[in-house]
Every structure is written in C-alpha cells, then in structure tokens.
Design an enzyme around this catalytic site. Sequence first.
Site, PDB file in Angstrom:
ATOM      1  N   THR A  76       9.381  42.393  53.382  1.00 43.40           N
ATOM      2  CA  THR A  76       8.027  42.094  52.953  1.00 43.40           C
ATOM      3  C   THR A  76       8.002  40.681  52.053  1.00 43.40           C
ATOM      4  O   THR A  76       6.935  39.979  52.159  1.00 43.40           O
ATOM      5  CB  THR A  76       7.581  43.118  51.906  1.00 43.40           C
ATOM      6  N   ARG A 157       4.307  42.286  45.127  1.00 38.24           N
ATOM      7  CA  ARG A 157       4.969  41.107  46.036  1.00 38.24           C
ATOM      8  C   ARG A 157       4.083  40.623  47.007  1.00 38.24           C
ATOM      9  O   ARG A 157       4.136  39.685  47.337  1.00 38.24           O
ATOM     10  CB  ARG A 157       6.293  41.519  46.376  1.00 38.24           C
ATOM     11  N   ASP A 349       3.691  40.784  58.049  1.00 39.77           N
ATOM     12  CA  ASP A 349       5.181  40.267  57.133  1.00 39.77           C
ATOM     13  C   ASP A 349       6.357  40.590  58.021  1.00 39.77           C
ATOM     14  O   ASP A 349       7.312  40.132  57.448  1.00 39.77           O
ATOM     15  CB  ASP A 349       5.094  40.789  55.805  1.00 39.77           C
TER      16      ASP A 349
END
Length: 544
Positions: A76, A157, A349
């Site tokens: 990720t 994140r 991602d």
Amino acid sequence: MKKQLSIFLFLCQFPFLNFAQNFKQPKIVIGIVVDQMRSDYIYRYWSKLSDDGFKRLIREGFECKNVQYNYIPTLTSPGHASIYTGTTPAVHGIIGNNWFDPKVNAAIYAASDSAVHNLDGIGGMSPKHMLTTTIGDELMLFNNFRSKVIGISLKDRGAIFPAGKSGMAYWLEDNSLRFTTSTYYLRERNPVLSKWVIDFNNRKLPQAYLDSVWSPLYDIKTYTESTSDSNRYEEVLDVTKGNQPVFPYDLKKLKDINVELLRNTPFGDNVLKEFAIAAIEGENLGKDSICDMLLVSFSSPDEIGHSFATHAIETEDTYLRFDLQLSSFLKYLDGKIGKDNFILFLTADHGVLPNPVLLNDHQLPGGFIETNMMTDTLRYFFRTNYSDASLFKYYMNEQVWLNSALVKSKGLDKQKITENLGRYLMKLDIVADVLTRSQLEQNEYVLGRRSLVQKGFNYKRSGDLAIIFQPGFVKTSGPKTGTNHGSPYKYDTSVPLIWYGWNVKPGSTARQINITDIAATVSVMLNICQPSACEGFPIEELVK
C-alpha cells in the site's frame, strides 16, 4: 513596405494569442485508488455491475488494459507513493509499509513522524520519509500555492502519500471513528480541524453503519462468480458462528471486539465517498479557475481481500456495492462540477493472489510461507555456519538485514556472508531467486523479476539480501485463510487504470503502461512540471 511589415507583425501575434486563450486546466483532478483491486475484477463481475459505475467509466472513458507495477514490494505505502511521484521505491524511498532502520535499531512505519502528533489518537503521521515531490506538490508550485490538494482515506498512509509534502491529508482514526489529521498539516499554535470535518464527524456515519447488518446485496445464489459462502479459505469474521465465515454479519455485535471493523465491511467505502463529497463542498474544490486535486483511497477492499481472498462472496459483494458508490459519486461530480471540467483516474495500489489452499485444491501451484519459519531458517543458517545467530538482525518485506556492527567487530566479510546465505536459501524449494546488496549495487537489471527488485531497492534503506519466492506463495503469520500480496508476479503487479472526463476521448490500449506513467500523464495534461524524480512517460493516447 512599412504597411506590409505592420500587417505581418500583427498576424504573427495570433498564434500566441490563441495559445493564451486556449490554455486552461480542469477545475479539479480526482484520483481514485482502490486498495488491492485486481485488474480482472471488473470483467469477472461485469454482468452484475450497474450501467453508471465501472461500465460508464469504460464506455465513456479511456481504459488502459495492461498496467503493471514496475517494482516490488507491491504494498500500500509504496503503491500510493509511486502513483503520485511517478517513480519507484528505489528513488522515493517508501520501500514498504514498514522497514528496518539500523539507526534506531527497530522497524519504522512508512508514515510515522515523531516530530508531529495526530489531533485524534496517539502517534504522529506525515510524509516525512518520502524523498520526492508529487503531482500535487508540482500543481501547488505551478499555481503559486493557490491550488488545494487533499488526500483522504480510511488508512493514514492512503491519504498521506497522495497528498504529498504540501497538500492536506485526512484519515479515519479507528478508535474514535472520526476523521483526523496531524500537526504536520495544521501548523497553528492551537491546531483544530476545519469546520466541515468537525461537522462531518458529528454526523457519526461510521457508527450508524456499524449498527447495521451486512447481508448480500443480491440473492446469494446468484453470486456464481465466487465460491460457496461457507468454505475453508476465508477468515472467520464473526467468531460467534464458530468456524463458519458466512452471511449475515451482525456488525453491532462485532464492533466491540474489532476496532478496525468498518474497514472489514464495504460500508467503509460508503463513508469515504460521503467524506469526499463533504471535502468538495467544505473546501469549495473546483469552484474557481485554479485547478484543485482530491485524491481518494478506498481501503475496505484491501481489508476484505486479506480476510476473505479473491473468490469469496464477501469480496464480490464489496465490489458490487463499490460500483454503486462509484455511480453515485460520478453523478454528484456531473451535477456539481460538470464532466467537461474534471479529470478522473481510477487505479489500484496493488493486486492480490487467490488463496493458496484454493489454488492447491484445483491442482494449481502455491502455498503459504510462515514468517516465523523464515526467521527460524535464517537464525539456523547463522548458528550453523558462523556459530552466532545474532549475526542475523531482521527479516521484512522479503529482505534480510545483517547485524552490521557485529559483522564488523568479528572481522567478517559481509559480502561473502550474503553470498553464502544466498546459496543456502536457493536450496529451498519455495525460493525462486535471491539478490545480494552487492549484486544490486553493481549490476543493472532491465527485464524480469530482478529488475523489479532493483527498482524497489533503496540503497540507504533496504536490506542486505532480497528474496523472491516461487509464484503462488505468500507469507502469513497466522491461519491459512485469506490471502496476501507483495510479489513480482502478475496477480500482484497488474491493476486497472481508467481515465474519464476533461479532454479524455473514449478508447482503450493493451500496450504496457507502468504505474509510474500516471504522474507523468497528469502533469502533461495540466501543463505542469513533472514530479522531481518522475521516471514515467506520458500515455500518448491521452496527451497527443
């Protein structure tokens, strides 16, 4: 003659006048990243999708059918950083969600920052560890910091790396179920959240969804693209049902025993879509002639994928529900901003591997690798060959760190140690290849798995040896349910990419596009400088 010269000079002005009149940017760029979305999901679930979600993007937008991550690990944090910087972990420095830092003698989190603190919850988060600019940073520089660049996600994140160094990031704090940020973004003496964020939190949408029940959107018998509801490939989300990972899920009963429960349901996507709309309204995004960016990362598909894997009814139901949220968001954007005033791209991602037990049940290669087994194997090697297991320091992200200080104090040759370790690991059936630090520093790998390792290898942050496992094998630290990702193989590196909106003509391409090409393409579309270390190439079909 003087009159003719005057006419000539007058006419020469028109190309420049036309350029000035024709140059413009869209009102807003919408970046959507779906966490852990395989490239084949849209077509596997095609018959059940609505006409106005994924199908609309493909019908009216431009689809890149062969998009690849050009590095590993496919995780990720590196994924989001690479999409928006246009370069790989070797350069932007985000080499994993976590990595070992010899300076502090511990593993560090990619978004951690001890110099700041979160407004809601413990710890501090920022893009401190990212070494390059993003497309959002470059847009801010181009427009003299008059643009607004906002990253949002359920995961910190997933919001922080898209927002870059100069943007704004908001994420959901699991314990309070409130969107928050850190003092990195709010530099006032007494930082407080914007009123629109406070107002959204006061709506308590997460709490409302966690008081509901997750049942299949359609008749469960129609989910023929997935395995049966009760099987041994899935994690048990509701422990009160014994070993049966089956619908329905009474979330009100489960929320007190799972602090991350919202992310384990498709309703996390509902909440984030509503927060995206609140951000557009609250920040007046796309209201004036200055281009803005809203960068949205949907986290729930990743959590559900890890728990239930690729062939679960829960996973299919998540994407069918996400398709409806996407349809709703597109309709909102049409009405609020107008299709011809925004660029939207949708990607992921990373991908993910089907559950290895399911693969084995169908005579396909694969398996789980116990993390503890690998650390035990490494300790055994050093204890047997060097009489000291403490020469091994850390194992993470398929990389091995040696205890450099101890190696030096013993007068040992680190390069020879890693070469010996590599030969030892290659004897294991599950290992496909190994690369030592010296190999990665001295050689340039252009094609194949080794090139992906090299593009993910940062000389100052990565370990002393990298391991590539055989196709179909993933690490686990628990039961052999669900699945994982991170490898150099197509199930992890292939992701969707669809463009839609301003100046995007319908079409598709099957030529290979690298994930780092997204930042280069957006930059050229906006006529701004590419991110500082961008290595991607603009997608010609979109910018010619």
